[in-house]
Each structure stands twice: as C-alpha cells, then as structure tokens.
Design a protein around this motif. Structure first.
Motif, PDB file in Angstrom:
ATOM      1  N   LEU A 151       0.840  -1.206   0.000  1.00 27.87           N
ATOM      2  CA  LEU A 151       0.000   0.000   0.000  1.00 27.87           C
ATOM      3  C   LEU A 151       0.872   1.252   0.000  1.00 27.87           C
ATOM      4  O   LEU A 151       0.633   2.181  -0.776  1.00 27.87           O
ATOM      5  N   ALA A 152       1.873   1.270   0.858  1.00 28.31           N
ATOM      6  CA  ALA A 152       2.766   2.429   0.949  1.00 28.31           C
ATOM      7  C   ALA A 152       3.530   2.617  -0.358  1.00 28.31           C
ATOM      8  O   ALA A 152       3.679   3.744  -0.847  1.00 28.31           O
ATOM      9  N   GLU A 153       3.992   1.526  -0.925  1.00 28.99           N
ATOM     10  CA  GLU A 153       4.758   1.573  -2.179  1.00 28.99           C
ATOM     11  C   GLU A 153       3.928   2.163  -3.314  1.00 28.99           C
ATOM     12  O   GLU A 153       4.434   2.925  -4.141  1.00 28.99           O
ATOM     13  N   LYS A 154       2.648   1.811  -3.348  1.00 28.72           N
ATOM     14  CA  LYS A 154       1.756   2.317  -4.399  1.00 28.72           C
ATOM     15  C   LYS A 154       1.163   3.680  -4.048  1.00 28.72           C
ATOM     16  O   LYS A 154       0.480   4.283  -4.866  1.00 28.72           O
ATOM     17  N   GLY A 155       1.386   4.146  -2.811  1.00 32.49           N
ATOM     18  CA  GLY A 155       0.865   5.442  -2.396  1.00 32.49           C
ATOM     19  C   GLY A 155      -0.642   5.439  -2.188  1.00 32.49           C
ATOM     20  O   GLY A 155      -1.300   6.462  -2.373  1.00 32.49           O
ATOM     21  N   ALA A 192      -9.224 -10.200  -0.811  1.00 31.10           N
ATOM     22  CA  ALA A 192      -7.817 -10.416  -1.189  1.00 31.10           C
ATOM     23  C   ALA A 192      -7.651 -10.294  -2.704  1.00 31.10           C
ATOM     24  O   ALA A 192      -6.694  -9.672  -3.180  1.00 31.10           O
ATOM     25  N   ALA A 193      -8.590 -10.864  -3.452  1.00 34.34           N
ATOM     26  CA  ALA A 193      -8.532 -10.767  -4.909  1.00 34.34           C
ATOM     27  C   ALA A 193      -8.660  -9.319  -5.365  1.00 34.34           C
ATOM     28  O   ALA A 193      -7.910  -8.863  -6.251  1.00 34.34           O
ATOM     29  N   SER A 194      -9.575  -8.584  -4.749  1.00 35.92           N
ATOM     30  CA  SER A 194      -9.751  -7.170  -5.101  1.00 35.92           C
ATOM     31  C   SER A 194      -8.516  -6.354  -4.756  1.00 35.92           C
ATOM     32  O   SER A 194      -8.079  -5.504  -5.541  1.00 35.92           O
ATOM     33  N   MET A 195      -7.947  -6.606  -3.576  1.00 36.17           N
ATOM     34  CA  MET A 195      -6.733  -5.890  -3.179  1.00 36.17           C
ATOM     35  C   MET A 195      -5.593  -6.182  -4.144  1.00 36.17           C
ATOM     36  O   MET A 195      -4.824  -5.284  -4.492  1.00 36.17           O
ATOM     37  N   SER A 196      -5.495  -7.424  -4.582  1.00 35.55           N
ATOM     38  CA  SER A 196      -4.447  -7.804  -5.533  1.00 35.55           C
ATOM     39  C   SER A 196      -4.571  -7.007  -6.823  1.00 35.55           C
ATOM     40  O   SER A 196      -3.575  -6.552  -7.379  1.00 35.55           O
ATOM     41  N   LYS A 197      -5.815  -6.842  -7.294  1.00 35.14           N
ATOM     42  CA  LYS A 197      -6.045  -6.078  -8.523  1.00 35.14           C
ATOM     43  C   LYS A 197      -5.769  -4.599  -8.305  1.00 35.14           C
ATOM     44  O   LYS A 197      -5.130  -3.949  -9.129  1.00 35.14           O
ATOM     45  N   LEU A 220      -3.817  -3.169  -6.121  1.00 31.06           N
ATOM     46  CA  LEU A 220      -2.383  -2.934  -5.906  1.00 31.06           C
ATOM     47  C   LEU A 220      -1.520  -3.448  -7.059  1.00 31.06           C
ATOM     48  O   LEU A 220      -0.308  -3.265  -7.050  1.00 31.06           O
ATOM     49  N   LYS A 221      -2.164  -4.120  -8.021  1.00 26.46           N
ATOM     50  CA  LYS A 221      -1.453  -4.692  -9.174  1.00 26.46           C
ATOM     51  C   LYS A 221      -0.287  -5.570  -8.713  1.00 26.46           C
ATOM     52  O   LYS A 221       0.839  -5.432  -9.163  1.00 26.46           O
TER      53      LYS A 221
END
Length: 64
Positions: free
Chosen positions: A10-14, A46-51, A53-54
């Motif tokens: 999350l931090a990496e993607k801002g 988890a699937a949604s978060m994966s998408k 956050l790519k």
C-alpha cells in the motif's frame, strides 16, 4: 497472511487506507482492522486488493 507486506505494498503504491476502503466498498475502520489483523480478509477482498495494488505475486502476501 503477511500483513506487513500488504501494508508495504500500500505504501509503495501510495494508496491510503481511506482510498483502499473506498475502492473495496468498506469503511476505513474496517480496512484498518483487517490490515492490523483484528478481522480476517476474505478471499474476494484479497482478490480485489491484488487487482487494486497490481500485485505480481499475491500469494506471497495472502498465503504466507
């Protein structure tokens, strides 16, 4: 589940918890509880978060 890696992604993607909550259709309080291990993250979340956050290898986060 490796919550430290998830928070790091999350931090990496801002992306803030508030932004993630909005994209997931959850409250910020609910996302905070999930990111701090007080509530479980569902398979769909988890699937949604994966998408969102790519994530290239979500298994390293969600299947520790």
């Amino acid at each position: 589940m490796n919550l430290a890696k998830l928070r790091g992604a999350l931090a990496e993607k801002g992306i803030t918890q508030r932004e993630l909550a909005k994209k997931l259709g959850l409250t910020t309080k609910s996302v905070n509880a999930k990111l701090n291990g007080r509530c479980k993250i569902s398979v769909d979340e988890a699937a949604s978060m994966s998408k969102i956050l790519k994530l290239k290898e979500p298994s390293t986060i969600f299947f520790d």
